[in-house]
Design a protein around this motif. Structure first.
Motif, short mmCIF file in Angstrom:
data_model
loop_
_atom_site.label_atom_id
_atom_site.label_comp_id
_atom_site.label_asym_id
_atom_site.label_seq_id
_atom_site.Cartn_x
_atom_site.Cartn_y
_atom_site.Cartn_z
N PHE A 139 0.81 -1.22 0.00
CA PHE A 139 0.00 0.00 0.00
C PHE A 139 0.84 1.27 0.00
O PHE A 139 0.41 2.31 -0.49
N VAL A 140 2.04 1.19 0.59
CA VAL A 140 2.94 2.35 0.65
C VAL A 140 4.30 1.91 0.11
O VAL A 140 5.12 1.35 0.85
N GLY A 187 -3.30 -11.89 14.85
CA GLY A 187 -3.41 -11.75 13.41
C GLY A 187 -2.95 -10.40 12.91
O GLY A 187 -2.39 -9.58 13.65
N VAL A 188 -3.19 -10.16 11.63
CA VAL A 188 -2.70 -8.95 10.95
C VAL A 188 -3.85 -8.25 10.22
O VAL A 188 -4.88 -8.85 9.91
N ASN A 189 -3.63 -6.96 9.97
CA ASN A 189 -4.57 -6.15 9.20
C ASN A 189 -4.11 -6.16 7.74
O ASN A 189 -3.04 -5.60 7.43
N LEU A 190 -4.86 -6.78 6.88
CA LEU A 190 -4.47 -6.90 5.47
C LEU A 190 -4.83 -5.67 4.65
O LEU A 190 -4.48 -5.59 3.46
N ASN A 191 -5.51 -4.71 5.26
CA ASN A 191 -5.81 -3.44 4.58
C ASN A 191 -5.44 -2.30 5.53
O ASN A 191 -6.30 -1.58 6.03
N PRO A 192 -4.13 -2.12 5.80
CA PRO A 192 -3.69 -1.23 6.87
C PRO A 192 -3.96 0.26 6.64
O PRO A 192 -3.93 1.04 7.59
N CYS A 249 -3.15 0.58 11.92
CA CYS A 249 -3.12 -0.51 12.90
C CYS A 249 -2.68 -1.77 12.15
O CYS A 249 -3.45 -2.30 11.35
N THR A 250 -1.48 -2.23 12.40
CA THR A 250 -0.95 -3.33 11.58
C THR A 250 -1.28 -4.71 12.10
O THR A 250 -1.42 -5.65 11.33
N SER A 309 -11.96 3.32 11.94
CA SER A 309 -13.27 2.71 12.23
C SER A 309 -13.52 1.48 11.39
O SER A 309 -14.46 0.71 11.66
N GLU A 310 -12.71 1.25 10.34
CA GLU A 310 -12.91 0.12 9.44
C GLU A 310 -11.85 -0.97 9.60
O GLU A 310 -11.80 -1.92 8.83
#
Length: 493
Positions: free
Chosen positions: A25-26, A227-232, A216-217, A237-238
């Protein structure tokens, strides 16, 4: 929480997934550094001789962190020595100094919790003149006495009058809005936990960062990592997390919340027979359903109730993704502290003993986590019933504040004494009839008069405003509660 050596390897594996996800994403994160404010806390020994310490302290002191191979994705501005210093002032000062020296290389900034990062900015507000002077002269402040820190920092610190002028010019401006992007102009995002109780810090972070993405990773706890955030790059709120099934064995207890509020009475960590029959496996959770997370870990926890309430918000292929809704029992939290309703009730009960000589009793109370101050602090709203004619001296209410603090858990007291991450507790005495007004307001919003109970913690802004408007006096804890580094009151029963 029990842990084993192999668990560090499992947790390091999860850490290794974060930057590959983030780089989708970055792009270009390998071309710069991360300015992260990371700290260790004191250790204790159990009666049996085992080391007891916070999970992150265990990780930072391990070879997995200290001897990690060079990786451009985990290249930090803070040398290990600055992170591993037990003195919180010297650690913060040296990490901030190194971050300023390398300000053009910083591509991301962060801390574990949002509160910790804001505390770092507040530290900069207080000490920027000293930091700028160090950069101007190329010499570290003499108050930094740890020899390993001085040696590590002097490898980075060089005299730079131009950078010192720049820091002084930015920090002396009246407004600190956007100070992060002003001092670290290449920053792409802020990496902190802003879910759950940390969401209260989002407006402050937006102010300091000029609205940079708040990322929030990962999702983790002392029990195990999840676990992990796949859309960091999503909005706070999402945020949702995809659990990694090799971290532990995950099960889910269906939760039914009344009016969006989880029953805050402390519940046992063990499951009743009926609840064991209701448990749902990871592959069987349903979309939009809420569950309490239950884990069986490699380190020995069996069907342990973590206390987090999660909602299934979607799927990645067939893997369910969960948003964090709330802690089941926590009513107050500023930093890493977690105070539940039972603990708060017990602390208040101890404190009101100071009122007995004055024929005064506590008619009603509630609480509020005030994060408008830095650091944030607990506020208790007290409505008193006065039968005596003798005025209650301010010192008595101050004693009440201190007694509440003395009655709270060691994590809270460490935050007050050592980490300075929590401010002095405040008691606000409100006018008689205030809690009747509070009930009237709740009923006007649709609450049932038959089922209404005074909330032991309030967050809704209009309610806080109502309580504040009826406060007749306020008192703060006059000193820090007792807390001794490296010591824990182990239960000897």
């Amino acid at each position: 929480m029990p842990t084993i050596v192999e668990e560090l390897g499992r947790r390091s594996l999860l850490y290794s997934l974060l930057m590959p996800v983030m780089s989708q994403f970055v792009p270009g994160l390998e071309k710069g550094k991360g300015m992260y404010f990371l700290f260790i806390k004191s250790e204790a020994k159990t009666p049996g001789g085992l080391v007891a310490r916070p999970v992150l302290t265990s990780y930072y002191k391990s070879t997995h962190f200290k001897d990690r191979p060079y990786d451009p994705y985990t290249n930090y501005t803070s040398p290990n020595e600055t992170i591993l210093c037990p003195d919180s002032y010297q650690s913060m000062y040296s990490q901030m100094l190194c971050g300023l020296c390398q300000h053009n290389e910083v591509l991301r900034v962060g801390a574990v919790f949002a509160s910790g990062f804001i505390r770092a900015i507040r530290f900069l507000e207080k000490y920027w003149k000293f930091l700028a002077n160090d950069i101007r002269t190329g010499m570290i402040d003499p108050q930094i006495t740890d020899p390993s820190i001085r040696e590590a920092v002097m490898k980075i610190l060089k005299p730079d009058a131009k950078l010192a002028d720049f820091i002084e010019a930015e920090c002396s401006k009246e407004s600190w809005q956007g100070i992060i992007t002003r001092l670290w102009p290449n920053t792409k995002y802020v990496d902190v936990i802003v879910t759950g109780t940390m969401s209260q810090y989002i407006p402050t972070l937006d102010y300091y960062s000029n609205g940079l993405p708040l990322v929030c990773t990962m999702y983790a706890s002392s029990e195990c990592y999840f676990g992990v955030n796949l859309n960091p790059i999503c909005k706070p709120s999402e945020v949702s997390y995809t659990l990694i099934p090799t971290m532990a064995y995950f099960e889910f207890l269906p939760v039914n919340r009344n009016n969006g509020v989880v029953n805050s009475v402390s519940r046992p960590k063990s499951l009743k027979e009926k609840e064991q029959q209701e448990l749902v496996d990871l592959v069987d959770v349903k979309l939009d359903q809420e569950y309490e997370l239950v884990v069986t870990t490699y380190a020995g926890l069996y069907r342990y109730r973590v206390g987090d309430v999660l909602r299934v918000v979607g799927f990645k292929n067939k893997a369910p993704q969960f948003s964090f809704i709330c802690r089941k029992n926590v009513v107050l939290s500023i930093d890493s502290d977690k105070t539940d309703e039972v603990e708060l009730q017990s602390a208040v009960k101890n404190a009101v003993n100071h009122l007995i000589p004055f024929d005064a009793t506590l008619a009603e109370y509630t609480s509020y986590a005030d994060t408008t101050t830095i650091p944030g602090h607990y506020v208790l709203f007290w409505e008193l019933s006065l039968d005596g004619s003798t005025p209650i001296p301010p010192s008595v209410f101050e004693d009440c504040c201190l007694t509440v603090e003395e009655s709270l858990n060691s994590v809270y007291r460490q935050g007050r004494v050592s980490d300075k991450s929590i401010g002095p507790l405040e008691i606000k005495v409100v006018e008689p009839g205030t809690f009747d007004k509070l009930m009237d307001y709740a009923i006007s919003l649709g609450a049932s008069i038959n089922q209404y109970k005074t909330p032991r913690c309030v967050k809704f802004a209009p309610i806080v405003e109502l309580l504040n408007s009826r406060a007749v006096s306020c008192y703060f804890s006059p000193k820090c509660p007792k807390w001794v580094p490296g010591h824990k009151q182990w239960n000897k029963n």
